[in-house]
Design a protein around this motif. Sequence first.
Motif, PDB file in Angstrom:
ATOM      1  N   HIS A  69       0.851  -1.189   0.000  1.00 37.81           N
ATOM      2  CA  HIS A  69       0.000   0.000   0.000  1.00 37.81           C
ATOM      3  C   HIS A  69       0.885   1.237   0.000  1.00 37.81           C
ATOM      4  O   HIS A  69       1.825   1.325   0.798  1.00 37.81           O
ATOM      5  N   TYR A  70       0.608   2.172  -0.923  1.00 36.74           N
ATOM      6  CA  TYR A  70       1.332   3.447  -0.971  1.00 36.74           C
ATOM      7  C   TYR A  70       0.325   4.572  -0.767  1.00 36.74           C
ATOM      8  O   TYR A  70      -0.724   4.588  -1.421  1.00 36.74           O
ATOM      9  N   GLY A  71       0.684   5.532   0.092  1.00 37.04           N
ATOM     10  CA  GLY A  71      -0.108   6.758   0.215  1.00 37.04           C
ATOM     11  C   GLY A  71       0.475   7.808  -0.728  1.00 37.04           C
ATOM     12  O   GLY A  71       1.423   7.527  -1.475  1.00 37.04           O
ATOM     13  N   PRO A  94      13.678   2.322  -8.782  1.00 42.87           N
ATOM     14  CA  PRO A  94      14.020   1.206  -9.674  1.00 42.87           C
ATOM     15  C   PRO A  94      14.858   0.142  -8.976  1.00 42.87           C
ATOM     16  O   PRO A  94      15.769   0.466  -8.214  1.00 42.87           O
ATOM     17  N   HIS A  95      14.540  -1.094  -9.236  1.00 45.38           N
ATOM     18  CA  HIS A  95      15.221  -2.228  -8.607  1.00 45.38           C
ATOM     19  C   HIS A  95      14.989  -3.455  -9.481  1.00 45.38           C
ATOM     20  O   HIS A  95      14.245  -3.400 -10.471  1.00 45.38           O
ATOM     21  N   PHE A  96      15.632  -4.547  -9.108  1.00 42.12           N
ATOM     22  CA  PHE A  96      15.359  -5.845  -9.743  1.00 42.12           C
ATOM     23  C   PHE A  96      14.590  -6.709  -8.766  1.00 42.12           C
ATOM     24  O   PHE A  96      14.805  -6.621  -7.554  1.00 42.12           O
ATOM     25  N   ASP A  97      13.750  -7.593  -9.292  1.00 40.06           N
ATOM     26  CA  ASP A  97      13.061  -8.533  -8.406  1.00 40.06           C
ATOM     27  C   ASP A  97      13.879  -9.806  -8.193  1.00 40.06           C
ATOM     28  O   ASP A  97      13.626 -10.546  -7.241  1.00 40.06           O
ATOM     29  N   PHE A  98      14.844 -10.093  -9.089  1.00 37.96           N
ATOM     30  CA  PHE A  98      15.639 -11.316  -8.859  1.00 37.96           C
ATOM     31  C   PHE A  98      16.516 -11.116  -7.635  1.00 37.96           C
ATOM     32  O   PHE A  98      16.768  -9.981  -7.210  1.00 37.96           O
ATOM     33  N   GLU A 152      -4.346   6.861  -3.551  1.00 34.96           N
ATOM     34  CA  GLU A 152      -3.489   5.856  -2.932  1.00 34.96           C
ATOM     35  C   GLU A 152      -3.351   4.706  -3.914  1.00 34.96           C
ATOM     36  O   GLU A 152      -4.048   4.653  -4.939  1.00 34.96           O
ATOM     37  N   LYS A 153      -2.434   3.787  -3.597  1.00 39.17           N
ATOM     38  CA  LYS A 153      -2.189   2.664  -4.520  1.00 39.17           C
ATOM     39  C   LYS A 153      -2.070   1.381  -3.722  1.00 39.17           C
ATOM     40  O   LYS A 153      -1.331   1.313  -2.741  1.00 39.17           O
ATOM     41  N   TRP A 154      -2.805   0.358  -4.171  1.00 36.18           N
ATOM     42  CA  TRP A 154      -2.734  -0.979  -3.573  1.00 36.18           C
ATOM     43  C   TRP A 154      -2.357  -1.968  -4.667  1.00 36.18           C
ATOM     44  O   TRP A 154      -2.946  -1.930  -5.757  1.00 36.18           O
ATOM     45  N   ILE A 155      -1.396  -2.823  -4.397  1.00 35.88           N
ATOM     46  CA  ILE A 155      -1.078  -3.898  -5.355  1.00 35.88           C
ATOM     47  C   ILE A 155      -0.902  -5.210  -4.592  1.00 35.88           C
ATOM     48  O   ILE A 155      -0.621  -5.208  -3.386  1.00 35.88           O
ATOM     49  N   VAL A 156      -1.064  -6.308  -5.330  1.00 30.30           N
ATOM     50  CA  VAL A 156      -0.686  -7.614  -4.774  1.00 30.30           C
ATOM     51  C   VAL A 156       0.347  -8.219  -5.740  1.00 30.30           C
ATOM     52  O   VAL A 156       0.211  -8.062  -6.961  1.00 30.30           O
ATOM     53  N   THR A 157       1.383  -8.816  -5.190  1.00 29.17           N
ATOM     54  CA  THR A 157       2.484  -9.334  -6.020  1.00 29.17           C
ATOM     55  C   THR A 157       2.704 -10.812  -5.754  1.00 29.17           C
ATOM     56  O   THR A 157       2.707 -11.251  -4.600  1.00 29.17           O
ATOM     57  N   LYS A 158       2.887 -11.557  -6.846  1.00 32.67           N
ATOM     58  CA  LYS A 158       3.277 -12.976  -6.748  1.00 32.67           C
ATOM     59  C   LYS A 158       4.643 -13.124  -7.406  1.00 32.67           C
ATOM     60  O   LYS A 158       4.843 -12.709  -8.546  1.00 32.67           O
ATOM     61  N   GLU A 218       2.412   4.874 -11.541  1.00 27.02           N
ATOM     62  CA  GLU A 218       2.645   3.933 -12.640  1.00 27.02           C
ATOM     63  C   GLU A 218       3.814   3.006 -12.302  1.00 27.02           C
ATOM     64  O   GLU A 218       4.707   3.376 -11.541  1.00 27.02           O
ATOM     65  N   THR A 219       3.846   1.824 -12.885  1.00 21.26           N
ATOM     66  CA  THR A 219       5.026   0.963 -12.769  1.00 21.26           C
ATOM     67  C   THR A 219       5.897   1.237 -13.995  1.00 21.26           C
ATOM     68  O   THR A 219       5.428   1.142 -15.135  1.00 21.26           O
ATOM     69  N   LEU A 220       7.155   1.612 -13.741  1.00 23.04           N
ATOM     70  CA  LEU A 220       8.038   2.089 -14.807  1.00 23.04           C
ATOM     71  C   LEU A 220       9.136   1.071 -15.110  1.00 23.04           C
ATOM     72  O   LEU A 220       9.724   0.494 -14.190  1.00 23.04           O
ATOM     73  N   ALA A 245      14.776  -4.075 -14.903  1.00 20.49           N
ATOM     74  CA  ALA A 245      14.735  -3.048 -13.848  1.00 20.49           C
ATOM     75  C   ALA A 245      13.393  -2.321 -13.919  1.00 20.49           C
ATOM     76  O   ALA A 245      12.904  -2.013 -15.008  1.00 20.49           O
ATOM     77  N   HIS A 246      12.806  -2.068 -12.760  1.00 25.52           N
ATOM     78  CA  HIS A 246      11.487  -1.425 -12.740  1.00 25.52           C
ATOM     79  C   HIS A 246      11.281  -0.754 -11.394  1.00 25.52           C
ATOM     80  O   HIS A 246      11.974  -1.061 -10.421  1.00 25.52           O
ATOM     81  N   GLY A 247      10.339   0.149 -11.340  1.00 26.71           N
ATOM     82  CA  GLY A 247      10.049   0.837 -10.082  1.00 26.71           C
ATOM     83  C   GLY A 247       8.621   1.344 -10.084  1.00 26.71           C
ATOM     84  O   GLY A 247       7.942   1.314 -11.113  1.00 26.71           O
TER      85      GLY A 247
HETATM   86  O1  PD2 Z   1       4.169  -0.756  -7.007  1.00 28.23           O
HETATM   87  C1  PD2 Z   1       4.736  -1.025  -8.059  1.00 28.23           C
HETATM   88  O2  PD2 Z   1       4.300  -0.588  -9.133  1.00 28.23           O
HETATM   89  C2  PD2 Z   1       5.934  -1.874  -8.011  1.00 28.23           C
HETATM   90  C3  PD2 Z   1       6.984  -1.488  -8.760  1.00 28.23           C
HETATM   91  C4  PD2 Z   1       8.086  -2.284  -8.729  1.00 28.23           C
HETATM   92  C5  PD2 Z   1       5.999  -3.002  -7.243  1.00 28.23           C
HETATM   93  C6  PD2 Z   1       7.154  -3.760  -7.300  1.00 28.23           C
HETATM   94  N1  PD2 Z   1       8.176  -3.416  -8.027  1.00 28.23           N
HETATM   95  C7  PD2 Z   1       7.321  -5.023  -6.555  1.00 28.23           C
HETATM   96  O3  PD2 Z   1       6.415  -5.367  -5.761  1.00 28.23           O
HETATM   97  O4  PD2 Z   1       8.339  -5.704  -6.752  1.00 28.23           O
END
Ligand code: PD2
Length: 319
Positions: free
Chosen positions: A186-188, A195-199, A277-283, A233-235, A267-269
């Motif tokens: 959750h982001y307010g 930017p980062h890597f998920d690996f 606000e922003k809510w995401i779920v990640t697998k 946005e996811t960049l 790479a993404h961020g």
């Molecule tokens: O919130 C996002 O868009 C985002 C961006 C990059 C989430 C993640 N990475 C992540 O959960 O790894």
Amino acid sequence: MAINVNLSIGLRAWIADNLARGAPPAAMIEALVSRNFDPAVAGGLIDAFISAQAGGRPLPELKVRLDMEAPRYVYEAPRIAPGHVIRACDREIRVLQRLQSPVLATLERVLSDEECERLIGMARPRLRRSTVIDAPTGADVTVDRRSSEGMFFRLRENPFIAQIDERLAVIMNCPAESGEGLQVLHYGPGGQYPPHFDFLVPSSPASSRSIARSGQRISTLIVYLNDVIEGGETLFPEAGLSVVPRRGNGLYFEYTNSRMQVDLRSAHGGAPVIRGEKWIVTKWMRSRKFVPASDSQGGATDAAASTAVHGRVEASAKK
Ligand code: PD2
Ligand code: ZN
């Protein structure tokens, strides 16, 4: 240019043992290549051990620096199915866009509005400030650049979560057992994710242990749980791509191939949330069955590993 190769304790012992037995270098290189090592990296690695031995120097430890260009990431057939529609266990999901480099797809209505609301409701009381691993100390720390709060569900924690675990696994074309527990973030306003890597970058003990337990992370599926009024946005800076959050829609990308190379173009961020606000779920999927740290430590998640991997792009790209 130089690259750093991180060896497991087992691999280092295998090379040292073969060297001591006088095994032919070509056979050792061939054995590494047959285990999907890049041929140039395998050659450089064995050469580093042989030169140390010949020069009477100590053998390399678990990090070996090789003076060579990083091998190019080899794009293989995407794991996610081709075509305009992906048949998940309980619904058909339309593909909106695809990208080849990095391998990426945006997906329509992965979760229904009700499922998004229910996930937010279940996650809200369990949110904690997101952390990263402090490299020198290995401690979990909060930092301004990661301004979100999050929580993990355990894999198949209840029938509702199990149904989502299963659906996302089918979309990602991986066994559900390879999936980490769902993470809700959750982001307010002002919240962002640089930017980062998920690996996993095995530069911290927590990440190394996590790789040893479950293998490398291979792919990510983010599902947006709400519409963001502005920003968020996811960049993907390498691809010049910006994905706008839309409730229920998914963003899939992959970054590890069968040779265990990792794709630096992944790479993404998360851009700062400007309004709303922003809510995401990640697998996240692993190359093997996911074994959480909690199985050995009594906690509920593998959060330490999962935050440790979010190595910053600058740091990770230097390898
Ligand atoms: O919130 C996002 O868009 C985002 C961006 C990059 C989430 C993640 N990475 C992540 O959960 O790894
Ligand atoms: Zn990420």
